[in-house]
Scaffold this active site. Structure first.
Site, PDB file in Angstrom:
ATOM      1  N   LYS A 157      36.370   6.344   6.324  1.00 46.70           N
ATOM      2  CA  LYS A 157      36.059   6.655   7.684  1.00 46.70           C
ATOM      3  C   LYS A 157      37.402   6.703   8.520  1.00 46.70           C
ATOM      4  O   LYS A 157      37.879   7.811   9.033  1.00 46.70           O
ATOM      5  CB  LYS A 157      35.224   6.239   8.550  1.00 46.70           C
ATOM      6  CG  LYS A 157      33.757   6.468   7.915  1.00 46.70           C
ATOM      7  CD  LYS A 157      32.602   6.033   9.021  1.00 46.70           C
ATOM      8  CE  LYS A 157      32.693   4.352   9.630  1.00 46.70           C
ATOM      9  NZ  LYS A 157      32.598   3.320   8.729  1.00 46.70           N
ATOM     10  N   ARG A 199      26.524   3.310  15.971  1.00 45.83           N
ATOM     11  CA  ARG A 199      26.258   2.425  15.030  1.00 45.83           C
ATOM     12  C   ARG A 199      24.447   2.131  14.723  1.00 45.83           C
ATOM     13  O   ARG A 199      24.296   1.834  13.420  1.00 45.83           O
ATOM     14  CB  ARG A 199      26.716   0.985  15.285  1.00 45.83           C
ATOM     15  CG  ARG A 199      28.188   0.915  14.777  1.00 45.83           C
ATOM     16  CD  ARG A 199      28.731  -0.420  14.967  1.00 45.83           C
ATOM     17  NE  ARG A 199      30.048  -0.522  14.808  1.00 45.83           N
ATOM     18  CZ  ARG A 199      31.010  -0.442  13.931  1.00 45.83           C
ATOM     19  NH1 ARG A 199      30.143  -0.588  12.589  1.00 45.83           N
ATOM     20  NH2 ARG A 199      32.294  -0.683  13.698  1.00 45.83           N
ATOM     21  N   ARG A 208      41.430  -5.407  -3.314  1.00 49.62           N
ATOM     22  CA  ARG A 208      42.643  -5.513  -2.711  1.00 49.62           C
ATOM     23  C   ARG A 208      43.332  -6.801  -2.324  1.00 49.62           C
ATOM     24  O   ARG A 208      42.523  -7.831  -2.358  1.00 49.62           O
ATOM     25  CB  ARG A 208      41.996  -4.755  -1.148  1.00 49.62           C
ATOM     26  CG  ARG A 208      43.155  -4.685  -0.003  1.00 49.62           C
ATOM     27  CD  ARG A 208      42.750  -3.815   1.018  1.00 49.62           C
ATOM     28  NE  ARG A 208      41.500  -4.198   1.684  1.00 49.62           N
ATOM     29  CZ  ARG A 208      40.767  -3.481   2.603  1.00 49.62           C
ATOM     30  NH1 ARG A 208      41.176  -2.243   2.722  1.00 49.62           N
ATOM     31  NH2 ARG A 208      39.528  -3.986   2.776  1.00 49.62           N
ATOM     32  N   ARG A 250      41.696 -11.340   1.190  1.00 45.45           N
ATOM     33  CA  ARG A 250      41.068 -11.846   2.563  1.00 45.45           C
ATOM     34  C   ARG A 250      39.621 -12.015   2.412  1.00 45.45           C
ATOM     35  O   ARG A 250      38.745 -11.415   1.628  1.00 45.45           O
ATOM     36  CB  ARG A 250      41.196 -10.456   3.426  1.00 45.45           C
ATOM     37  CG  ARG A 250      42.394 -10.217   4.125  1.00 45.45           C
ATOM     38  CD  ARG A 250      42.379  -9.104   5.053  1.00 45.45           C
ATOM     39  NE  ARG A 250      41.464  -8.173   4.722  1.00 45.45           N
ATOM     40  CZ  ARG A 250      41.043  -7.046   5.705  1.00 45.45           C
ATOM     41  NH1 ARG A 250      41.833  -6.831   6.702  1.00 45.45           N
ATOM     42  NH2 ARG A 250      40.218  -6.221   5.302  1.00 45.45           N
ATOM     43  N   ARG A 299      28.095  -7.126   4.600  1.00 45.36           N
ATOM     44  CA  ARG A 299      28.318  -5.777   5.491  1.00 45.36           C
ATOM     45  C   ARG A 299      27.451  -4.540   5.306  1.00 45.36           C
ATOM     46  O   ARG A 299      27.031  -4.107   5.989  1.00 45.36           O
ATOM     47  CB  ARG A 299      29.613  -5.778   5.258  1.00 45.36           C
ATOM     48  CG  ARG A 299      30.707  -6.805   6.071  1.00 45.36           C
ATOM     49  CD  ARG A 299      32.002  -6.573   6.069  1.00 45.36           C
ATOM     50  NE  ARG A 299      32.526  -5.376   6.708  1.00 45.36           N
ATOM     51  CZ  ARG A 299      33.560  -4.874   6.544  1.00 45.36           C
ATOM     52  NH1 ARG A 299      34.577  -5.479   5.786  1.00 45.36           N
ATOM     53  NH2 ARG A 299      34.019  -3.879   7.463  1.00 45.36           N
TER      54      ARG A 299
END
Length: 211
Positions: free
Chosen positions: A13, A84, A123, A156, A167
Site C-alpha cells: 500500500k 482501519r 527481509r 526485525r 498482525r
C-alpha cells in the site's frame, strides 16, 4: 480524486500510495505519518495521542478521526492506513457528508497470507549501514553479510513469521469487513497484489483513469 487504499500489512500500500501522490500531485494522508507529525509538533491532539502511545495503547478513534479530518481537502488525496475499522469508515462517511464530498474509489490490494509472509519474513537489514536485502528477491552476495559494508544482517521482530501472523489476524478481524462495506457501496476495485510492483501500479492507474 479521493482514493482509499486497502490491503493487509505487506501488500505494498505504502509503495503504491507514493506512486499515486507523485504522478497525480495529490496529498497523501497516512495515519502513521499524521500521528508522528502531530506528536513532533506538540499539537493539542498530538500531546493527547502521545499519552496513549507512551502507555503502549492504541490511539482512540475519535483522536485519529479528528487528525484525519484536518487533512482532508477538495483538491484530492489518497488515504493509506485509514479507515482501519468499520466504525472509522462510518465516521469518515459522516465527515464527507457534512462537507458535501465523497470517495471516488477504494482500491483493495488483494494478496494471500502466505505471499505476505514470504515477502516480509525474507527481509534482512544491515546493523551498521541499514541496507535492506531479501533472501529471495535481493539476497546478499555472502550469507548474513552486507554487500556494502560487510555488516551483520538481522531480521526485525516485525518481520518474524509469528509477528506477521498476529498482525494479519488483527487485519482479518478489524479491517477486512471494510471490503464488504465498500463493495456494497459500489466503489471497491480489486487489484491482484501478488503481481510485481509495476503491474500493480499500471492496474491502479487504469482504475484512476475512469474517475
Amino acid at each position: 480524486m479521493k482514493i482509499i487504499l486497502l490491503g493487509p500489512p505487506g501488500s505494498g500500500k505504502g509503495t503504491q500510495a507514493r506512486f499515486i501522490i507523485e504522478k497525480y500531485g495529490i496529498s497523501g494522508i497516512s495515519t502513521g505519518d499524521i500521528l508522528r507529525d502531530e506528536v513532533k509538533n506538540k499539537t493539542e491532539l498530538g500531546l493527547k495521542a502521545k499519552e496513549y502511545m507512551d502507555a503502549g495503547k492504541l490511539v482512540p478513534d475519535d483522536l485519529v478521526i479528528k487528525m484525519v479530518e484536518e487533512r482532508l481537502n477538495k483538491e484530492g488525496y489518497v488515504l493509506d492506513g485509514f479507515p482501519r475499522t468499520l466504525s472509522q469508515a462510518k465516521s469518515l462517511d459522516k465527515i464527507l457528508d457534512r462537507i458535501n464530498d465523497r470517495i471516488d474509489y477504494v482500491i483493495y490490494i488483494d494478496i494471500s497470507e502466505e505471499e505476505i509472509i514470504k515477502r516480509m519474513s525474507g527481509r534482512r537489514i544491515c546493523k551498521d549501514c541499514g541496507s535492506v536485502y531479501h533472501l529471495l528477491f535481493n539476497p546478499p552476495k555472502v550469507d548474513g553479510k552486507c554487500d556494502l559494508c560487510e555488516g551483520e544482517l538481522y531480521q526485525r521482530d516485525d518481520d518474524k513469521e509469528e509477528t506477521i501472523r498476529k498482525r494479519l489476524k488483527v487485519y482479518e478481524e478489524d479491517t477486512k469487513p471494510l471490503i464488504k462495506y465498500y463493495k456494497d457501496k459500489g466503489i471497491l476495485r480489486r487489484v491482484d497484489g501478488s503481481k510485481d510492483i509495476e503491474e500493480v501500479k499500471n492496474t491502479i492507474e487504469d482504475i484512476i483513469s475512469n474517475i
